[in-house]
Design an enzyme around this catalytic site. Structure first.
Site, mmCIF file in Angstrom:
data_model
loop_
_atom_site.group_PDB
_atom_site.id
_atom_site.type_symbol
_atom_site.label_atom_id
_atom_site.label_comp_id
_atom_site.label_asym_id
_atom_site.label_seq_id
_atom_site.Cartn_x
_atom_site.Cartn_y
_atom_site.Cartn_z
ATOM 1 N N SER A 90 22.652 30.426 44.952
ATOM 2 C CA SER A 90 22.740 29.162 44.756
ATOM 3 C C SER A 90 22.269 27.842 44.655
ATOM 4 O O SER A 90 22.575 26.797 44.104
ATOM 5 C CB SER A 90 23.064 29.269 47.001
ATOM 6 O OG SER A 90 24.400 29.915 47.287
ATOM 7 N N ASP A 113 15.325 37.331 31.955
ATOM 8 C CA ASP A 113 17.436 37.994 31.824
ATOM 9 C C ASP A 113 17.568 38.717 32.753
ATOM 10 O O ASP A 113 16.995 40.020 32.534
ATOM 11 C CB ASP A 113 17.985 37.581 30.356
ATOM 12 C CG ASP A 113 19.315 38.107 30.928
ATOM 13 O OD1 ASP A 113 19.630 37.947 29.788
ATOM 14 O OD2 ASP A 113 20.168 38.827 31.162
ATOM 15 N N GLY A 156 26.805 30.864 34.355
ATOM 16 C CA GLY A 156 25.531 31.692 34.899
ATOM 17 C C GLY A 156 25.540 33.071 35.280
ATOM 18 O O GLY A 156 25.566 33.688 34.236
ATOM 19 N N VAL A 157 24.287 33.126 35.979
ATOM 20 C CA VAL A 157 23.898 35.011 36.248
ATOM 21 C C VAL A 157 25.414 35.400 36.263
ATOM 22 O O VAL A 157 25.384 36.694 35.576
ATOM 23 C CB VAL A 157 23.509 35.193 37.235
ATOM 24 C CG1 VAL A 157 23.982 34.729 38.849
ATOM 25 C CG2 VAL A 157 22.863 36.098 37.260
ATOM 26 N N ASP A 158 26.592 34.976 36.552
ATOM 27 C CA ASP A 158 27.842 35.484 36.497
ATOM 28 C C ASP A 158 28.826 36.229 35.869
ATOM 29 O O ASP A 158 29.027 37.035 35.340
ATOM 30 C CB ASP A 158 28.233 34.726 38.231
ATOM 31 C CG ASP A 158 30.269 35.532 38.764
ATOM 32 O OD1 ASP A 158 31.230 35.105 38.978
ATOM 33 O OD2 ASP A 158 30.465 36.838 38.300
ATOM 34 N N GLY A 189 21.975 27.016 41.406
ATOM 35 C CA GLY A 189 21.834 27.318 39.745
ATOM 36 C C GLY A 189 23.266 25.795 40.495
ATOM 37 O O GLY A 189 23.116 24.613 41.166
ATOM 38 N N VAL A 190 24.282 25.891 39.546
ATOM 39 C CA VAL A 190 25.708 25.399 39.503
ATOM 40 C C VAL A 190 26.051 25.092 41.092
ATOM 41 O O VAL A 190 26.728 24.136 41.638
ATOM 42 C CB VAL A 190 26.954 26.545 38.878
ATOM 43 C CG1 VAL A 190 28.249 25.823 39.585
ATOM 44 C CG2 VAL A 190 26.864 26.866 37.347
ATOM 45 N N TYR A 191 25.169 26.748 42.458
ATOM 46 C CA TYR A 191 26.048 25.348 43.610
ATOM 47 C C TYR A 191 25.199 24.778 44.160
ATOM 48 O O TYR A 191 24.876 24.126 44.918
ATOM 49 C CB TYR A 191 26.034 26.558 44.380
ATOM 50 C CG TYR A 191 27.394 27.653 44.285
ATOM 51 C CD1 TYR A 191 28.425 26.941 43.796
ATOM 52 C CD2 TYR A 191 27.484 28.799 44.598
ATOM 53 C CE1 TYR A 191 29.680 27.708 43.451
ATOM 54 C CE2 TYR A 191 28.991 29.928 45.334
ATOM 55 C CZ TYR A 191 29.589 28.696 43.751
ATOM 56 O OH TYR A 191 30.956 29.624 43.946
ATOM 57 N N ASN A 220 31.648 34.076 42.859
ATOM 58 C CA ASN A 220 32.418 33.157 43.121
ATOM 59 C C ASN A 220 33.157 34.035 44.100
ATOM 60 O O ASN A 220 33.227 35.044 43.840
ATOM 61 C CB ASN A 220 32.802 32.278 42.880
ATOM 62 C CG ASN A 220 33.627 33.205 41.693
ATOM 63 O OD1 ASN A 220 34.986 33.786 42.150
ATOM 64 N ND2 ASN A 220 32.948 32.496 40.359
HETATM 65 N N1 APR Z 1 19.173 36.016 34.824
HETATM 66 C C1 APR Z 1 18.965 35.724 35.858
HETATM 67 N N2 APR Z 1 18.766 34.274 35.899
HETATM 68 C C2 APR Z 1 19.920 33.939 35.456
HETATM 69 C C3 APR Z 1 20.888 33.760 34.405
HETATM 70 C C4 APR Z 1 20.288 35.267 34.103
HETATM 71 N N3 APR Z 1 20.964 35.814 33.124
HETATM 72 N N4 APR Z 1 21.481 32.973 34.773
HETATM 73 C C5 APR Z 1 21.711 31.885 35.535
HETATM 74 N N5 APR Z 1 20.764 32.597 35.824
HETATM 75 C C6 APR Z 1 19.822 32.160 37.185
HETATM 76 C C7 APR Z 1 20.009 30.335 37.453
HETATM 77 O O1 APR Z 1 18.899 29.401 36.141
HETATM 78 C C8 APR Z 1 19.469 29.525 38.461
HETATM 79 O O2 APR Z 1 18.413 29.978 38.902
HETATM 80 O O3 APR Z 1 20.170 32.045 38.112
HETATM 81 C C9 APR Z 1 20.860 30.901 39.624
HETATM 82 C C10 APR Z 1 21.887 30.839 39.820
HETATM 83 O O4 APR Z 1 22.549 30.074 39.396
HETATM 84 P P1 APR Z 1 24.249 30.130 38.762
HETATM 85 O O5 APR Z 1 24.287 31.351 38.135
HETATM 86 O O6 APR Z 1 24.573 28.654 39.316
HETATM 87 O O7 APR Z 1 24.621 30.301 40.297
HETATM 88 P P2 APR Z 1 24.976 29.936 41.397
HETATM 89 O O8 APR Z 1 24.096 28.053 42.153
HETATM 90 O O9 APR Z 1 24.701 30.688 43.052
HETATM 91 O O10 APR Z 1 26.503 29.363 41.612
HETATM 92 C C11 APR Z 1 27.230 30.569 41.539
HETATM 93 O O11 APR Z 1 28.521 29.686 39.162
HETATM 94 O O12 APR Z 1 28.189 30.830 36.814
HETATM 95 C C12 APR Z 1 28.775 31.026 38.573
HETATM 96 O O13 APR Z 1 30.467 32.586 39.334
HETATM 97 C C13 APR Z 1 29.532 31.585 39.447
HETATM 98 O O14 APR Z 1 31.108 30.248 40.964
HETATM 99 C C14 APR Z 1 30.390 30.632 40.612
HETATM 100 C C15 APR Z 1 28.925 29.465 40.814
#
Ligand code: APR
Length: 175
Positions: free
Chosen positions: A125, A18, A40-42, A127-129, A32
């Protein structure tokens, strides 16, 4: 210090963790455009850092995709948070690779400016993106390696799933 080309691998660490728990100079946040938090990580970074992070982010007035902004880490063990906004995957023909590349380059540019010696990246990018993990890892590793050719820092690629770790490990074989 001249980098030994045969062992630069050693300065890229792949870890399953984490990112909010890592005691590093900077953690990178996959944010974002609003920089006002999300999931997510944000979401994890904002909840671990506390409300002061959001306050500082409000003053930044957003961040265009591909760019990066730096704040303090507040309640995080990391001194800084480098917020970057990755591209939303839309098939691969809309400049997504270049925008993701720019995320890493702009994060490293801020790291250099702030004399950051240890920096941890999530898979921006991927994950959600929706950016394909295998493709995102290759772009990440290429940018990490080119930065490490000129800078003696520790770069950590943080994996939040076994699949992400596997993708990085496979991608590393090709370099
Ligand atoms: N520590 C490390 N990695 C993490 C954590 C954490 N606590 N939480 C999630 N991740 C990983 C996810 O599994 C993924 O592999 O971070 C990577 C990026 O995923 P997202 O957090 O969904 O980010 P992203 O794909 O860039 O999408 C960004 O998601 O959370 C929203 O506000 C954010 O709108 C923005 C979008």
């Amino acid at each position: 210090m001249q980098k030994d080309p045969d062992n630069w691998h050693s300065t890229i660490k792949l870890v399953m963790a984490d990112i909010t728990t890592l005691e590093v100079d900077a953690v990178v946040n996959a944010a974002n455009n609003s920089l006002l938090g999300g999931g997510g990580v944000d979401g994890a970074i904002h909840s671990a850092a506390g409300p002061e992070l959001l306050e500082e982010c409000r003053g930044l007035c957003g961040c265009p995709t591909g760019e990066a902004r730096i704040t303090r880490g507040y309640g995080l063990p990391a001194r800084f948070v480098i917020h970057t906004v990755g591209p939303i995957w839309s098939g691969g023909d809309n400049g997504e690779d270049d925008l993701l590349r720019n995320c890493y380059r702009n994060c490293f540019a801020l790291a250099e400016l702030h004399d950051i010696k240890t920096i941890a990246f999530p898979a921006i990018s991927a994950g959600v993106y929706g950016f394909p993990m295998e493709r995102a890892c290759r772009i990440a590793l290429r940018e990490m390696m080119s930065y490490l050719e000129k800078k003696n820092v520790d770069v950590i690629a943080v994996c939040f799933s076994k699949r992400a770790l596997w993708c990085y490990q496979v991608a590393l074989q090709d370099f």
